[in-house]
Motif scaffolding. Structure first.
Motif, PDB file in Angstrom:
ATOM      1  N   ARG A  80       0.829  -1.223   0.000  1.00 45.17           N
ATOM      2  CA  ARG A  80       0.000   0.000   0.000  1.00 45.17           C
ATOM      3  C   ARG A  80       0.854   1.259   0.000  1.00 45.17           C
ATOM      4  O   ARG A  80       0.553   2.223  -0.699  1.00 45.17           O
ATOM      5  CB  ARG A  80      -0.923   0.004   1.212  1.00 45.17           C
ATOM      6  CG  ARG A  80      -2.049  -1.000   1.077  1.00 45.17           C
ATOM      7  CD  ARG A  80      -2.932  -0.987   2.269  1.00 45.17           C
ATOM      8  NE  ARG A  80      -3.872   0.117   2.157  1.00 45.17           N
ATOM      9  CZ  ARG A  80      -4.975   0.214   2.865  1.00 45.17           C
ATOM     10  NH1 ARG A  80      -5.277  -0.718   3.750  1.00 45.17           N
ATOM     11  NH2 ARG A  80      -5.782   1.235   2.713  1.00 45.17           N
ATOM     12  N   TRP A 108      -4.256   4.497  -5.272  1.00 49.56           N
ATOM     13  CA  TRP A 108      -4.889   4.571  -3.967  1.00 49.56           C
ATOM     14  C   TRP A 108      -5.905   3.479  -3.699  1.00 49.56           C
ATOM     15  O   TRP A 108      -6.396   3.357  -2.582  1.00 49.56           O
ATOM     16  CB  TRP A 108      -5.535   5.942  -3.779  1.00 49.56           C
ATOM     17  CG  TRP A 108      -4.537   7.034  -3.877  1.00 49.56           C
ATOM     18  CD1 TRP A 108      -4.291   7.823  -4.957  1.00 49.56           C
ATOM     19  CD2 TRP A 108      -3.597   7.441  -2.885  1.00 49.56           C
ATOM     20  NE1 TRP A 108      -3.270   8.697  -4.700  1.00 49.56           N
ATOM     21  CE2 TRP A 108      -2.825   8.492  -3.416  1.00 49.56           C
ATOM     22  CE3 TRP A 108      -3.341   7.029  -1.581  1.00 49.56           C
ATOM     23  CZ2 TRP A 108      -1.816   9.125  -2.704  1.00 49.56           C
ATOM     24  CZ3 TRP A 108      -2.338   7.672  -0.876  1.00 49.56           C
ATOM     25  CH2 TRP A 108      -1.589   8.701  -1.433  1.00 49.56           C
ATOM     26  N   ARG A 109      -6.278   2.715  -4.713  1.00 50.61           N
ATOM     27  CA  ARG A 109      -7.289   1.676  -4.548  1.00 50.61           C
ATOM     28  C   ARG A 109      -6.831   0.380  -5.206  1.00 50.61           C
ATOM     29  O   ARG A 109      -6.070   0.408  -6.165  1.00 50.61           O
ATOM     30  CB  ARG A 109      -8.604   2.109  -5.164  1.00 50.61           C
ATOM     31  CG  ARG A 109      -9.214   3.288  -4.478  1.00 50.61           C
ATOM     32  CD  ARG A 109     -10.485   3.705  -5.180  1.00 50.61           C
ATOM     33  NE  ARG A 109     -11.096   4.792  -4.472  1.00 50.61           N
ATOM     34  CZ  ARG A 109     -12.167   4.656  -3.703  1.00 50.61           C
ATOM     35  NH1 ARG A 109     -12.742   3.491  -3.581  1.00 50.61           N
ATOM     36  NH2 ARG A 109     -12.666   5.692  -3.066  1.00 50.61           N
ATOM     37  N   THR A 159      -8.506  -1.441  -7.197  1.00 47.40           N
ATOM     38  CA  THR A 159      -8.930  -1.462  -8.599  1.00 47.40           C
ATOM     39  C   THR A 159      -7.941  -0.720  -9.486  1.00 47.40           C
ATOM     40  O   THR A 159      -7.685  -1.138 -10.624  1.00 47.40           O
ATOM     41  CB  THR A 159     -10.334  -0.850  -8.748  1.00 47.40           C
ATOM     42  OG1 THR A 159     -10.350   0.446  -8.140  1.00 47.40           O
ATOM     43  CG2 THR A 159     -11.383  -1.733  -8.097  1.00 47.40           C
ATOM     44  N   GLU A 160      -7.354   0.367  -8.970  1.00 45.88           N
ATOM     45  CA  GLU A 160      -6.339   1.099  -9.734  1.00 45.88           C
ATOM     46  C   GLU A 160      -5.082   0.241  -9.896  1.00 45.88           C
ATOM     47  O   GLU A 160      -4.456   0.240 -10.958  1.00 45.88           O
ATOM     48  CB  GLU A 160      -5.976   2.410  -9.027  1.00 45.88           C
ATOM     49  CG  GLU A 160      -7.107   3.411  -8.974  1.00 45.88           C
ATOM     50  CD  GLU A 160      -6.778   4.615  -8.111  1.00 45.88           C
ATOM     51  OE1 GLU A 160      -5.742   4.599  -7.400  1.00 45.88           O
ATOM     52  OE2 GLU A 160      -7.550   5.584  -8.136  1.00 45.88           O
ATOM     53  N   ALA A 171      -7.154  -7.385  -3.776  1.00 42.87           N
ATOM     54  CA  ALA A 171      -7.681  -6.792  -2.546  1.00 42.87           C
ATOM     55  C   ALA A 171      -7.063  -7.455  -1.315  1.00 42.87           C
ATOM     56  O   ALA A 171      -6.770  -6.784  -0.323  1.00 42.87           O
ATOM     57  CB  ALA A 171      -9.197  -6.914  -2.504  1.00 42.87           C
ATOM     58  N   TRP A 203      -3.649  -6.148  -0.965  1.00 42.81           N
ATOM     59  CA  TRP A 203      -3.744  -4.734  -0.588  1.00 42.81           C
ATOM     60  C   TRP A 203      -4.026  -4.591   0.905  1.00 42.81           C
ATOM     61  O   TRP A 203      -3.449  -3.749   1.580  1.00 42.81           O
ATOM     62  CB  TRP A 203      -4.858  -4.083  -1.397  1.00 42.81           C
ATOM     63  CG  TRP A 203      -5.026  -2.621  -1.187  1.00 42.81           C
ATOM     64  CD1 TRP A 203      -5.869  -2.026  -0.299  1.00 42.81           C
ATOM     65  CD2 TRP A 203      -4.353  -1.570  -1.870  1.00 42.81           C
ATOM     66  NE1 TRP A 203      -5.751  -0.663  -0.401  1.00 42.81           N
ATOM     67  CE2 TRP A 203      -4.830  -0.359  -1.355  1.00 42.81           C
ATOM     68  CE3 TRP A 203      -3.378  -1.543  -2.882  1.00 42.81           C
ATOM     69  CZ2 TRP A 203      -4.388   0.868  -1.810  1.00 42.81           C
ATOM     70  CZ3 TRP A 203      -2.945  -0.314  -3.326  1.00 42.81           C
ATOM     71  CH2 TRP A 203      -3.438   0.874  -2.803  1.00 42.81           C
ATOM     72  N   SER A 204      -4.913  -5.430   1.436  1.00 44.31           N
ATOM     73  CA  SER A 204      -5.390  -5.235   2.803  1.00 44.31           C
ATOM     74  C   SER A 204      -4.551  -5.916   3.870  1.00 44.31           C
ATOM     75  O   SER A 204      -4.656  -5.573   5.039  1.00 44.31           O
ATOM     76  CB  SER A 204      -6.836  -5.714   2.925  1.00 44.31           C
ATOM     77  OG  SER A 204      -6.903  -7.101   2.679  1.00 44.31           O
TER      78      SER A 204
END
Length: 115
Positions: free
Chosen positions: A6, A15-16, A18-19, A37, A40-41
């Motif tokens: 991140r 920033w996301r 999906t990006e 995801a 990312w998380s």
């Protein structure tokens, strides 16, 4: 290990998840959105080396930017929270030496069935 996906993505103005997924498609890396995801998380349990190479290519970073080594104590909390092996120092109730098996008592090995 500390996973910095991140932070590295934010430095590249992503920033996301999906990006990030759209950016992955530019190098032919097409994981599912749920996989992106999850990366990312949180810290993934495993990452394939070829996937790691593609992630680094998209983000223009090194593996050292994504993964940072941490001391074992910081990663697991307190060092005393680790479970101790049977017979390890301080784990026995006698407090003395190693745990020894107790011999079977003499007599019949089987009990009689109930009447």
């Amino acid at each position: 290990m500390k996973w910095n996906l991140r932070m590295v993505a934010a430095q590249r103005d992503l920033w996301r998840p999906t990006e990030l997924l759209e950016a992955f498609k530019t190098v032919g890396f097409t994981p599912s959105l749920s996989k992106v995801a999850a990366m990312w998380s949180g810290t993934p349990v495993t990452v394939r080396l070829d996937d790691l190479d593609k992630i680094c290519a998209v983000l223009n970073c090194t593996v050292g930017d994504l993964l940072q080594a941490e001391p074992l104590e910081a990663a697991t909390g307190e060092s005393e929270a680790l479970p101790k092996a049977v017979g390890a120092e301080g784990s026995g109730s006698s407090g003395g030496g190693p745990v020894r098996p107790t011999p079977r008592r003499q007599g019949s090995r089987r009990s009689l069935p109930p009447n």
